[in-house]
Design a protein around this motif. Structure first.
Motif, PDB file in Angstrom:
ATOM      1  N   TYR A  80       0.826  -1.207   0.000  1.00  0.00           N
ATOM      2  CA  TYR A  80       0.000   0.000   0.000  1.00  0.00           C
ATOM      3  C   TYR A  80       0.864   1.263   0.000  1.00  0.00           C
ATOM      4  O   TYR A  80       0.614   2.200  -0.767  1.00  0.00           O
ATOM      5  N   LEU A  81       1.878   1.297   0.863  1.00  0.00           N
ATOM      6  CA  LEU A  81       2.670   2.517   1.017  1.00  0.00           C
ATOM      7  C   LEU A  81       3.523   2.815  -0.205  1.00  0.00           C
ATOM      8  O   LEU A  81       3.896   3.975  -0.430  1.00  0.00           O
ATOM      9  N   VAL A  93       8.919  13.710  -7.567  1.00  0.00           N
ATOM     10  CA  VAL A  93       8.140  12.483  -7.663  1.00  0.00           C
ATOM     11  C   VAL A  93       8.866  11.379  -6.910  1.00  0.00           C
ATOM     12  O   VAL A  93      10.033  11.507  -6.552  1.00  0.00           O
ATOM     13  N   SER A  94       8.159  10.288  -6.691  1.00  0.00           N
ATOM     14  CA  SER A  94       8.782   9.122  -6.051  1.00  0.00           C
ATOM     15  C   SER A  94       9.545   8.276  -7.044  1.00  0.00           C
ATOM     16  O   SER A  94      10.539   7.644  -6.704  1.00  0.00           O
ATOM     17  N   ASP A 125       5.968   8.428   0.517  1.00  0.00           N
ATOM     18  CA  ASP A 125       6.673   9.697   0.340  1.00  0.00           C
ATOM     19  C   ASP A 125       5.764  10.877   0.673  1.00  0.00           C
ATOM     20  O   ASP A 125       6.219  11.887   1.220  1.00  0.00           O
ATOM     21  N   THR A 126       4.486  10.766   0.338  1.00  0.00           N
ATOM     22  CA  THR A 126       3.548  11.834   0.683  1.00  0.00           C
ATOM     23  C   THR A 126       3.404  11.947   2.188  1.00  0.00           C
ATOM     24  O   THR A 126       3.375  13.049   2.756  1.00  0.00           O
ATOM     25  N   TRP A 127       3.343  10.810   2.868  1.00  0.00           N
ATOM     26  CA  TRP A 127       3.174  10.799   4.326  1.00  0.00           C
ATOM     27  C   TRP A 127       4.387  11.382   5.041  1.00  0.00           C
ATOM     28  O   TRP A 127       4.253  12.105   6.034  1.00  0.00           O
ATOM     29  N   ARG A 128       5.587  11.098   4.525  1.00  0.00           N
ATOM     30  CA  ARG A 128       6.794  11.606   5.184  1.00  0.00           C
ATOM     31  C   ARG A 128       7.158  13.013   4.726  1.00  0.00           C
ATOM     32  O   ARG A 128       8.197  13.549   5.107  1.00  0.00           O
ATOM     33  N   GLY A 129       6.297  13.631   3.914  1.00  0.00           N
ATOM     34  CA  GLY A 129       6.481  15.029   3.544  1.00  0.00           C
ATOM     35  C   GLY A 129       7.540  15.279   2.507  1.00  0.00           C
ATOM     36  O   GLY A 129       8.164  16.344   2.500  1.00  0.00           O
ATOM     37  N   VAL A 184      -2.863  -7.160  -1.543  1.00  0.00           N
ATOM     38  CA  VAL A 184      -1.967  -6.298  -2.313  1.00  0.00           C
ATOM     39  C   VAL A 184      -2.731  -5.342  -3.224  1.00  0.00           C
ATOM     40  O   VAL A 184      -2.442  -4.146  -3.282  1.00  0.00           O
ATOM     41  N   LYS A 185      -3.733  -5.869  -3.937  1.00  0.00           N
ATOM     42  CA  LYS A 185      -4.419  -5.062  -4.952  1.00  0.00           C
ATOM     43  C   LYS A 185      -5.870  -4.757  -4.610  1.00  0.00           C
ATOM     44  O   LYS A 185      -6.530  -4.021  -5.352  1.00  0.00           O
ATOM     45  N   GLY A 186      -6.381  -5.320  -3.538  1.00  0.00           N
ATOM     46  CA  GLY A 186      -7.793  -5.125  -3.247  1.00  0.00           C
ATOM     47  C   GLY A 186      -8.643  -5.828  -4.293  1.00  0.00           C
ATOM     48  O   GLY A 186      -8.369  -6.958  -4.681  1.00  0.00           O
TER      49      GLY A 186
END
Length: 340
Positions: A91-92, A141-142, A169-173, A298-300
């Motif tokens: 997910y992350l 970007v990541s 990466d969005t979560w860690r700013g 993994v993919k829902g």
């Protein structure tokens, strides 16, 4: 033999075990001091009494069973933790592709094209004479990726660039400083902002590279793939018609195959559950069931993928961990049912 000897000899086993009252023991002691026959009977009783050998095997078996249960429980906990970690990692690090409206590009060709009057010309549509094309993404970007295909009309190569960000990466700013939409800035600070962003791009690690230099000798066009069902955007070069990058559908086929195997093996298991083959069929049915559970983690409920290798590898890893966890849980349940 008189009555006294009979009484004393009946008491000798208790006398030997020191289980008589004080008065009775004194009576037996007094008689034994005077009666040789009763003393001989006591000596014979002592010779016949041998302590039964005490075996430590039951304690060893108990200790072994407890150790095995503890080890199984620890392995089960570790496997479940790894399964959850795999799902969290999936997910992350799942790519969230950027639409073209949230990107900004700096594209140049080498050597630069010149107009008839000697001034710099726009060479982004006409790539003739260019040796290389530099494509820089000016927003953080990541990750980014370049793929290519052959243009059936010209026989040259069409390059496709895609870029994404991840929830981690969005979560860690990682995008807080320059992660806003490019059009929200005023035109006055655009030059400085692009220079700062490009410098940051060059300093990024391999996992977040955003600068590409492409061979222009056989390049027909460079496109940006949005991976959202919309047309790819032409960045430079030219081509006939539009192109849409579509996801891979193989994961959906694997889900259907797993469902078919699970249903088939499930029916066979219930038909043979009282036979020796029933147990083996049950274990086999756990394989497609574990794959379906791994896909769900993994993919829902999504069965398409733009990164097939990554998603399939994570699904297989999650499925293997789930299968191992189920087998360990079955083993632990059976151990608890065993009589110690």
């Amino acid at each position: 033999m008189d009555k006294t000897c009979s009484i004393v000899q009946d008491l000798l086993p208790l006398y030997e075990e020191d289980m008589l009252r004080v008065e009775t023991k004194e009576f037996v002691d007094g008689h034994l001091a005077q009666c040789a026959a009763c003393r001989a009977e006591l000596d014979a009783l002592k010779a016949d009494v041998k302590p039964a050998p005490v075996s430590a095997q039951p304690l060893r078996d108990l200790k072994r069973q407890l150790r095995r249960k503890k080890l199984t429980a620890v392995l089960l906990a570790v496997t479940l933790a790894l399964t959850l970690a795999t799902a969290g990692f999936a997910y992350l690090t799942a790519p969230q592709y950027l639409p073209y409206s949230e990107t900004e590009w700096a594209i140049s060709r080498s050597p630069s094209a010149l107009a008839d009057d000697g001034s710099a010309a726009d060479g982004l549509s006409d790539l003739s004479g260019a040796e290389s094309i530099s494509v820089s993404l000016l927003v953080p970007v990541s990750g980014a990726e370049v793929t290519n295909t052959q243009d059936p009309n010209s026989g040259k190569t069409i390059y496709f660039i895609t870029a994404w960000r991840t929830p981690l990466d969005t979560w860690r700013g990682a995008f807080d400083k320059t992660g806003g939409a490019p059009n929200t800035h005023s035109a006055n600070d655009r030059t400085q902002r692009e220079a700062d962003a490009l410098q940051g791009v060059l300093a990024k690690a391999e996992s977040a590279r955003t600068l590409f230099t492409l061979d222009a000798a056989n390049c027909a066009a460079v496109c940006y793939s949005q991976n959202n069902g919309q047309d790819d955007v032409l960045l430079c070069g030219s081509m006939n018609g539009g192109i849409i990058s579509l996801p891979r559908l193989a994961l959906g086929y694997y889900v259907l195959l797993s469902l078919a195997l699970l249903i088939t093996l499930g029916i066979a298991f219930f038909a043979c559950r009282r036979k020796k083959t029933g147990k083996a069929l049950g274990y086999l049915a756990l394989i497609p069931a574990s794959y379906l559970a791994g896909h769900l983690l993994v993919k829902g409920f999504t069965t398409t993928s733009y990164q097939m290798q990554r998603d399939f590898s994570l699904i297989i890893l999650a499925a293997a961990l789930i299968y191992a966890a189920v087998m360990l849980a079955i083993n632990l349940w059976r151990q608890k049912r065993e009589k110690v």
